[in-house]
Write a protein that holds these residues in place. Structure first.
Motif, mmCIF file in Angstrom:
data_model
loop_
_atom_site.group_PDB
_atom_site.id
_atom_site.type_symbol
_atom_site.label_atom_id
_atom_site.label_comp_id
_atom_site.label_asym_id
_atom_site.label_seq_id
_atom_site.Cartn_x
_atom_site.Cartn_y
_atom_site.Cartn_z
ATOM 1 N N PHE A 34 4.608 -4.875 -1.268
ATOM 2 C CA PHE A 34 3.984 -4.617 -2.569
ATOM 3 C C PHE A 34 3.305 -3.262 -2.542
ATOM 4 N N TYR A 35 4.023 -2.224 -2.984
ATOM 5 C CA TYR A 35 3.517 -0.851 -3.047
ATOM 6 C C TYR A 35 2.964 -0.362 -1.711
ATOM 7 N N GLY A 36 3.518 -0.844 -0.617
ATOM 8 C CA GLY A 36 3.032 -0.441 0.696
ATOM 9 C C GLY A 36 3.939 0.587 1.357
ATOM 10 N N SER A 37 3.382 1.359 2.275
ATOM 11 C CA SER A 37 4.175 2.371 2.984
ATOM 12 C C SER A 37 5.218 1.741 3.900
ATOM 13 N N HIS B 292 9.037 1.819 3.247
ATOM 14 C CA HIS B 292 9.815 3.018 3.549
ATOM 15 C C HIS B 292 10.345 2.984 4.987
ATOM 16 N N THR C 19 -2.208 -10.001 -1.651
ATOM 17 C CA THR C 19 -2.264 -8.652 -2.201
ATOM 18 C C THR C 19 -3.694 -8.242 -2.554
ATOM 19 N N MET D 212 0.518 1.717 -12.330
ATOM 20 C CA MET D 212 -0.163 2.683 -11.488
ATOM 21 C C MET D 212 -0.963 3.646 -12.358
ATOM 22 N N THR E 213 -1.359 6.560 -11.921
ATOM 23 C CA THR E 213 -0.701 7.864 -11.884
ATOM 24 C C THR E 213 0.242 8.090 -13.060
ATOM 25 N N MET F 253 -3.499 -0.121 -10.464
ATOM 26 C CA MET F 253 -3.755 0.290 -9.091
ATOM 27 C C MET F 253 -3.654 1.815 -8.990
ATOM 28 N N LYS F 254 -4.004 2.334 -7.821
ATOM 29 C CA LYS F 254 -3.931 3.771 -7.548
ATOM 30 C C LYS F 254 -4.663 4.559 -8.629
#
Length: 259
Positions: free
Chosen positions: A130-133, A136, A154, A178, A180, A199-200
């Motif tokens: 969930f939107y984690g690095s 990748h 979460t 987000m 952003t 978030m963010k």
């Protein structure tokens, strides 16, 4: 599109002996309190000889902070320091180039350990998917080394629990966005949903405030900072400080159907 992964050295066993391969575990630690980790996550973290985690350069890293006091005495730590966070705009081609090279370096190290027979635990705040690095790393590890994922609570779940009110009722639609996003997109999504998680937020607080006001939902908006952590704070958005920490989430609770 998955980037090209650099070749990783392989172990060649003696004739008749099978290769023993380790597993890379992406372990969700939950929103911030170690006692909100799952039993499986706790077991893997405490038993790990190799532990990796993301962090900003010069910082200890939130994931590492969560497991303080839980690691083996002989643990070998691998801090993965982001080469860039907010220094370059997301739209700048250099941003993806720098991060792609960074993830490739991380993959080389983790895969070499796994192919050498070592298990590795990668500490992940919240849930790894969930939107984690970690996601990748996960996509790049496919076909390179064994990888497993342990889900976690979460951050947004920790936030609405901290707010003391259910986030959704009945047929409410929950939207996660987000901070952003462009302001016009934020206004539209805030206006068109029943319940909302943003978030963010970071440096986008002023923009978010304008978007919430334009959507006519100022009175319903709450800001939760450091949910499930010692510094936890819950305030109305209209009363929040001008600057928010990284661990800040905006909530608008749904008010849908109920008995």
């Amino acid at each position: 599109m998955i980037g090209v992964v650099a070749p990783v050295p392989t172990m060649v066993p003696p004739p008749g002996q099978a290769v023993v391969t380790g597993t890379i575990h992406g372990v969700g630690l939950g929103p911030g309190a170690c006692d909100l980790m799952s039993v499986r996550a706790d077991r893997l973290v405490r038993g790990a000889r190799h532990v990796a985690y993301f962090r900003k350069a010069g910082r200890p890293g939130q994931a590492r902070r969560i497991v303080e006091g839980m690691l083996r005495d002989d643990v070998i730590e691998y801090p993965m320091e982001y080469p860039v966070t907010t220094e370059i705009a997301l739209s700048d081609p250099r941003y993806n180039d720098r991060l792609s090279g960074f993830y490739a370096t991380c993959i080389d190290h983790l895969a070499a350990l796994a192919l050498g027979g070592e298990d590795v635990v990668v500490l992940c705040e919240g849930d790894p998917f969930f939107y984690g690095s970690f996601m990748h790393l996960y996509t790049r590890l496919q076909g390179v080394a064994p990888v497993a994922v342990v889900p976690g609570i979460t951050g947004m779940s920790g936030a609405w629990t901290a707010s003391g009110a259910p986030i959704t009722w009945g047929d409410d639609v929950l939207t996660v966005v987000m901070g952003t996003l462009p302001e016009a997109d934020l206004v539209r999504r805030i206006r068109d949903t029943d319940a909302l998680v943003v978030m963010k937020i970071g440096r986008h607080l002023a923009k978010l405030r304008r978007a919430v006001a334009a959507a006519g939902r100022e009175e319903a908006a709450w800001l939760v900072e450091y949910a499930a952590m010692a510094e936890q704070r819950v305030t109305r958005l209209c009363e929040a400080d001008a600057v928010t920490p990284y661990f800040a989430i905006l909530l608008i609770h749904g008010q849908g159907r109920r008995p």
